[in-house]
Scaffold this active site. Structure first.
Site, short mmCIF file in Angstrom:
data_model
loop_
_atom_site.label_atom_id
_atom_site.label_comp_id
_atom_site.label_asym_id
_atom_site.label_seq_id
_atom_site.Cartn_x
_atom_site.Cartn_y
_atom_site.Cartn_z
CG ASP A 1 -2.08 -0.81 1.20
OD1 ASP A 1 -2.68 -0.86 0.13
OD2 ASP A 1 -2.45 -1.42 2.22
C1 BGC Z 1 0.40 1.30 6.38
C2 BGC Z 1 0.05 0.11 5.57
C3 BGC Z 1 -1.43 0.00 5.44
C4 BGC Z 1 -2.03 1.29 4.92
C5 BGC Z 1 -3.52 1.20 4.90
C6 BGC Z 1 -0.24 2.53 5.81
O1 BGC Z 1 0.01 3.61 6.64
O2 BGC Z 1 1.79 1.44 6.44
O3 BGC Z 1 0.59 -1.05 6.14
O4 BGC Z 1 -1.76 -1.02 4.57
O5 BGC Z 1 -1.63 2.37 5.71
O6 BGC Z 1 -4.11 2.32 4.41
C1 NOJ Z 2 -1.55 -3.74 5.50
C2 NOJ Z 2 -2.72 -3.91 4.62
O1 NOJ Z 2 -3.82 -4.34 5.36
C3 NOJ Z 2 -2.42 -4.89 3.52
O2 NOJ Z 2 -3.51 -4.96 2.65
C4 NOJ Z 2 -1.19 -4.48 2.79
O3 NOJ Z 2 -0.92 -5.43 1.81
C5 NOJ Z 2 -0.02 -4.34 3.73
N1 NOJ Z 2 -0.37 -3.43 4.77
C6 NOJ Z 2 1.25 -3.86 3.03
O4 NOJ Z 2 1.20 -2.53 2.71
#
Ligand code: BGC
Ligand code: NOJ
Length: 808
Positions: free
Chosen positions: A480
Site C-alpha cells: 500500500d
Molecule cells: C500502512 C500500511 C497500510 C495502509 C492502509 C499505511 O500507513 O503502512 O501497512 O496497509 O496504511 O491504508
Molecule cells: C496492510 C494492509 O492491510 C495490507 O492490505 C497491505 O498489503 C499491507 N499493509 C502492506 O502494505
C-alpha cells in the site's frame, strides 16, 4: 524472557503477570458479537461493526496504556483491588490470565479472597457473559463490597469521540432491578439498546460516570467505591453501568455471580412512554441465570472449537510446530477472517472496514474451518467489485457496501478474488459457486456470475499494461505504501488518494508474479466449466506475462520491483537505496518464473544475502533514508519500520513458499520458524507483542528497536503462514481433484503425522522421511493399497482412511 507459558492441553496461553510489555489481548465471539479483552480486562465490545455499533468506550493513545474495559472492583476492608489488576493496580497476591479459544479467564487473589472471572461470548449469543466466583480462603468471615463497571459508548465510535456538542446531551438509561439499560438514541432512529445485568439482587447502582468517579478522578480512584452507590440516572454526559453488592462470606464459602453485557434489537420499541421494551433483553438474561447454564455454554464453546480445529492437526516431535498448527495459527485465522483489519489494539475499529485484498487472503487460511462462511464472504466481496474488474479497496461489514475512504484502483486487488475462490473450490469441490449470480458495485442492475467476476479480475490485469507490458500499478499493489502515481508533498495528505490511480506508466512486477500465479487457477476453473477457449486464451496471457517479466522484470540477480511513473527502475542494483525488494522474489518464483534456468534460485539466494536478519526477512534494502515523493509512503517511514525495510511478516511466508517451490525444505522451514510466534516466546521482552499470534511487522535491522513487533493479530500473515506450513511445507494441498500430497520439509524432520478432514472423510496421514530428503514422494499407500500419483482418492463415507507417505 517469558511472561507466561503455553498450556496446550487446554489450548490456552497462560499469562503470569499483568505487566506484559504491551497489553496482550484476546478476542471473544466469532459470529456477530465481539469483545476485545486484554490481560488486564481492558478492551471493548461491539455488535458486528466496531465503528457503527460500539457498546463500550475505549480511549486510544491513553495513559496509562489500555485504560477502559469491563472492570470489577472488590473492596475488602480498606483494600480495593481488581481481578485483572487494572485500573487500581493494587498488587495482587496471585494473578493469572488464561487466554483461550473465545474466552479469557482471570484467577487472582488478595488477602485470602480469591476471584475466578471467566469472560466469554457464548455461541449464537449477542453479549459477553462474565462468571465471577469469589471464595473466602481465610479463616475469618469476610464482608466485602463488589462493584461492576462499564462505560457506554454512544454507538458510533467515531462520533462518540468527536461530536461532544451533541453527545453530552443525548445519553439515556433505564434501570430495573439489577439491569442497567443503555438506550441513547433509542427514542429516535435506533432499534437497538444495550444492557448490563447481574443475576443477583443489588444494593445500589450508578449510571452517571461523574457521580461514580467524582470530580477529576480516574478509574483508578473512583470516589463511589466506598460504600453505597447513589443510584444516579444518567441524563446526557457519560452513561455507565455499575452494580454494587455487599457480600458476606464465611471461611471457605464461595459465591458465584453472572454479569451480562448484551445487545439486542427490537421492532416493538416501547411498552409505555419512553419505557423501552425489555422483553428481548430479559430473554437473553434468562439464558444465563445459573452456573449450570454458564457451564453448559462454556462447554459448547469448547466443542465448537474442537470442531473448528478438527479438520487439520499435526503430531510431530516439535511441540512449537504442533501448537502453531493445531491451535494458535488457525485461531488467529478465524479472528482475522472476522475482523479483517478493523479492530485490534493497533487498528481503531473506526477507520478501515473490511479490505478487499485482505479479506480475500484471510479466506485462504480459514476456508477449511467453515467453508460456508468463506463462500458467503467471497460473494459479499465480489458484490463490491466494479464491472471492469477493479474494486473498492474496502467495505463496511454492517452494510456490506464498498466505501470510498481510500478509493479504488489498487491494481492487485482483482487477483486476490481469483485466489480466494480457487481456495474455496479446492477445499470443497463446489464448482457451482462459479455459477452464482453476484452483482457488481452492489447495484441490482449489474448482475453477473461469480465466474464473470473472476474473468473481469483476470482481464483487469491484461487490459491495464504499461510501456513494458507489465501490469500498471494504480494507487499501489500489495504494498500500500509504494505509491507511484501519487507524489504527495503536502503534510497530512493521503499518500494513496491525493494522486490518481490512472497513471499509464508505473508498472508492478509483483502484480505480474501474482497474476501468473493465480491466473493458473482461472485457467483451471475455466476448464472445469468446459470453457476451453477461455482457458487457452488465459494461458496464453500468462505465458506472455512470464516472458515479459523475464525480459523486463529481472535485474541480473533478482526480480525487479517496479517501474515508476517516469519509467525508472525500482528494486534494481542501479538504485542507491531500495535495490532489492522481497515481494516479487516470492510471487515470481511461486508462479514458476526462472525455475528452469536458475534465475529463481539466484533470486532466492539474493534474498538470503541481502534481506535476511536473525528476526526475519526485511522488505527491502538498503532502507530509504530520505523521503522520495515519487515512491510515496514507503519512504515516509524511518528506516527499519513498516514497509521501509521492516520485517513485514506477511511476505516472509512467500519466500518460504518459493523455497518449497524450488525444493529447499530446510530453508523454507527456517524462514517459517524465524517469525512464528511460538518460537519467539523466550524473547517476548524484545518482541513485545503476544507470543501466541503473528504481528504485522517486526522492526528491521535499520530500526532503533530491531526485533520489536507491532500490529499484532490483524494481518494477512496469519493466513499466509498457515497455508505455508500446512500446504507448502508439510505438503497437504487441497486441489481441484482431491488432496494432493507434496511435502517439502527440512531433511532432519524424519517423521510426522497429520489428521485431515476433507470432503467427507478423514485422512490419517503418516510421513516417513527416514531417507532424510527435503522433497520427493517415493510411494503413497492408502488403506494398505499403493496408489499412483500424488492425489489421495476421494471417499465420501465419513470414515477414517490410513495413508502412509514414504519420502525419498
Ligand atoms: C500502512 C500500511 C497500510 C495502509 C492502509 C499505511 O500507513 O503502512 O501497512 O496497509 O496504511 O491504508
Ligand atoms: C496492510 C494492509 O492491510 C495490507 O492490505 C497491505 O498489503 C499491507 N499493509 C502492506 O502494505
Amino acid at each position: 524472557m517469558n511472561f507466561g507459558y503455553f498450556d496446550d492441553s487446554n489450548r490456552e496461553y497462560v499469562i503470569e503477570t499483568p505487566k506484559t510489555p504491551y497489553p496482550w489481548i484476546n478476542y471473544l465471539g466469532s459470529e456477530s458479537f465481539f469483545g476485545l479483552v486484554s490481560n488486564t480486562a481492558g478492551g471493548y465490545a461491539f455488535y458486528k461493526d466496531a465503528k457503527l455499533r460500539r457498546l463500550t468506550r475505549y480511549r486510544y493513545n491513553d495513559v496509562p496504556v489500555d485504560s477502559g474495559g469491563r472492570y470489577y472492583y472488590i473492596k475488602d476492608n480498606d483494600t480495593v483491588w481488581n481481578p485483572g489488576w487494572m485500573p487500581t493496580k493494587t498488587e495482587l497476591d496471585r494473578y493469572e490470565c488464561r487466554h483461550g479459544m473465545g474466552y479469557t479467564k482471570f484467577t487472582s487473589s488478595k488477602n485470602q479472597l480469591r476471584c475466578e472471572l471467566t469472560m466469554m461470548v457464548p455461541n449464537d449469543y449477542n453479549g459477553e457473559v462474565h462468571q465471577m466466583k469469589l471464595t473466602n480462603d481465610s479463616s475469618m468471615d469476610k464482608v466485602i463490597d463488589l462493584y461492576s463497571l462499564v462505560e457506554f459508548c454512544l454507538w458510533d465510535a467515531s462520533d462518540d469521540m468527536t461530536n461532544f456538542q451533541r453527545n453530552y446531551s443525548t445519553g439515556e438509561v433505564e434501570v430495573e432491578e439489577s439491569v442497567i439499560y443503555h438506550k441513547t438514541e433509542f427514542r429516535e432512529r435506533r432499534d437497538h439498546y444495550a444492557f448490563f445485568s447481574m443475576n443477583q439482587n443489588i444494593n445500589s447502582f450508578e449510571t452517571d460516570r461523574d457521580t461514580f468517579l467524582g470530580a477529576f478522578n480516574g478509574y483508578d480512584k473512583p470516589e463511589a467505591v466506598n460504600g453505597e452507590l447513589k443510584n444516579s440516572i444518567a441524563s446526557g454526559w457519560h452513561p455507565i453501568g455499575s452494580h454494587h453488592k455487599k457480600i458476606e462470606l464465611k471461611p471457605d464459602e464461595e459465591i458465584s455471580i453472572i454479569f451480562i453485557l448484551g445487545y439486542t434489537e427490537t421492532k416493538e420499541k416501547f411498552t409505555s412512554a419512553n419505557v423501552i421494551n425489555k422483553a428481548p433483553a430479559q430473554k437473553m438474561i434468562d439464558a444465563f441465570k445459573t452456573d449450570e447454564q454458564f457451564e453448559k455454554a462454556f462447554l459448547e464453546l469448547k466443542h465448537k472449537w474442537d470442531g473448528l480445529l478438527a479438520p487439520f492437526s499435526i503430531d510431530s516431535d516439535d511441540e512449537k510446530l504442533n501448537r502453531m498448527v493445531n491451535i494458535w495459527n488457525p485461531y488467529q485465522c478465524m479472528v482475522t477472517f472476522n475482523m479483517s483489519r478493523s479492530a485490534s489494539y493497533f487498528e481503531s475499529g473506526i477507520g478501515r472496514g473490511m479490505g478487499f485484498r485482505d479479506s480475500n487472503q484471510d479466506i485462504l487460511g480459514f476456508v477449511h474451518q467453515i467453508p460456508e462462511k468463506a463462500k458467503e464472504r467471497i460473494l459479499d466481496i465480489a458484490a463490491t467489485q466494479f464491472e471492469d474488474g477493479s474494486a473498492y479497496h474496502q467495505y463496511q461489514p454492517l452494510t456490506k457496501k464498498g466505501n470510498d475512504a481510500i478509493g479504488s484502483g489498487f491494481n492487485d486487488d482483482p487477483c486476490w478474488l481469483i485466489m480466494a475462490t480457487a481456495a474455496y473450490i479446492k477445499e470443497t469441490g463446489d464448482f457451482e459457486i462459479l455459477k452464482e449470480e453476484v452483482v457488481f458495485e452492489n447495484d441490482p442492475n449489474k448482475v453477473g456470475t461469480l465466474y464473470d467476476h473472476l474473468n473481469a479480475s483476470f482481464y483487469h490485469v491484461v487490459n491495464n499494461k504499461g510501456p513494458h507490458g507489465l501490469p500498471l500499478i494504480g494507487r499501489a499493489d500489495w504494498n500500500d505504501c509504494l505509491n507511484l502515481n501519487c507524489h504527495s508533498t503536502e503534510p497530512g495528505e493521503s499518500f494513496q488518494t491525493s494522486g490518481t490511480a490512472d497513471g499509464r506508466v508505473a508498472e508492478s512486477v509483483f502484480i505480474a508474479g501474482l497474476f501468473a500465479f493465480t491466473g493458473k487457477d482461472f485457467v483451471e476453473m475455466s476448464r472445469y466449466l468446459g470453457k476451453d477457449k477461455e482457458a487457452d486464451e488465459a494461458k496464453q496471457h500468462i505465458e506472455e506475462m512470464k516472458e515479459t517479466v523475464m525480459t523486463h522484470g529481472y535485474d541480473g540477480e533478482w526480480f525487479l520491483r517496479a517501474y515508476d511513473a517516469f519509467g525508472e527502475k525500482i528494486g534494481s542494483h542501479e538504485n542507491d537505496e531500495g535495490k532489492i525488494y522481497i515481494e516479487p522474489q516470492g510471487f515470481c518464483v511461486m508462479s514458476g518464473m526462472g525455475i528452469d534456468d536458475g534465475r529463481a534460485l539466484k533470486a532466492l539466494d539474493s534474498v538470503k544475502e541481502h534481506l535476511d536478519t536473525k528476526y526475519g526477512i526485511v522488505l527491502n534494502q538498503p532502507a530509504y533514508t530520505k523521503y522520495h515523493p515519487e515512491l510515496g509512503e514507503i519512504s515516509s517511514y524511518p528506516p527499519g519500520y513498516k514497509e521501509n525495510a521492516g520485517i513485514f511478516c506477511h511476505n516472509n511466508p512467500w519466500i518460504a513458499c518459493a523455497e518449497a517451490e524450488v525444493g529447499r525444505g530446510t530453508r523454507a522451514f527456517e524462514v517459517y520458524k524465524r517469525i512464528a510466534p511460538a518460537y519467539l516466546e523466550e524473547i517476548s521482552d524484545v518482541h513485545k507483542t503476544e507470543p501466541y499470534v503473528y504481528s504485522q511487522m517486526i522492526t528491521g535491522k535499520d530500526g532503533v528497536h530491531f526485533g520489536q513487533a507491532k500490529n499484532s493479530w490483524l494481518t494477512g500473515t496469519a493466513s499466509w503462514n498457515y497455508i505455508t506450513i500446512t500446504q507448502w511445507i508439510l505438503g497437504i494441498q487441497p486441489d481441484y481433484k482431491g488432496l494432493k500430497i507434496n511435502p517439502c520439509i527440512p531433511a532432519d524432520l524424519k517423521s510426522y503425522s497429520v489428521n485431515r478432514t476433507f470432503r467427507g472423510c478423514t485422512y490419517q496421514i503418516s510421513f516417513d522421511n527416514s531417507a532424510g530428503v527435503e522433497k520427493g514422494v517415493k510411494s503413497i499407500v492408502v488403506d494398505n493399497k499403493k496408489i499412483e500419483g500424488h492425489h489421495l482418492p476421494l471417499f465420501d463415507d465419513q470414515k477414517t482412511h490410513k495413508v502412509v507417505v514414504t519420502m525419498g
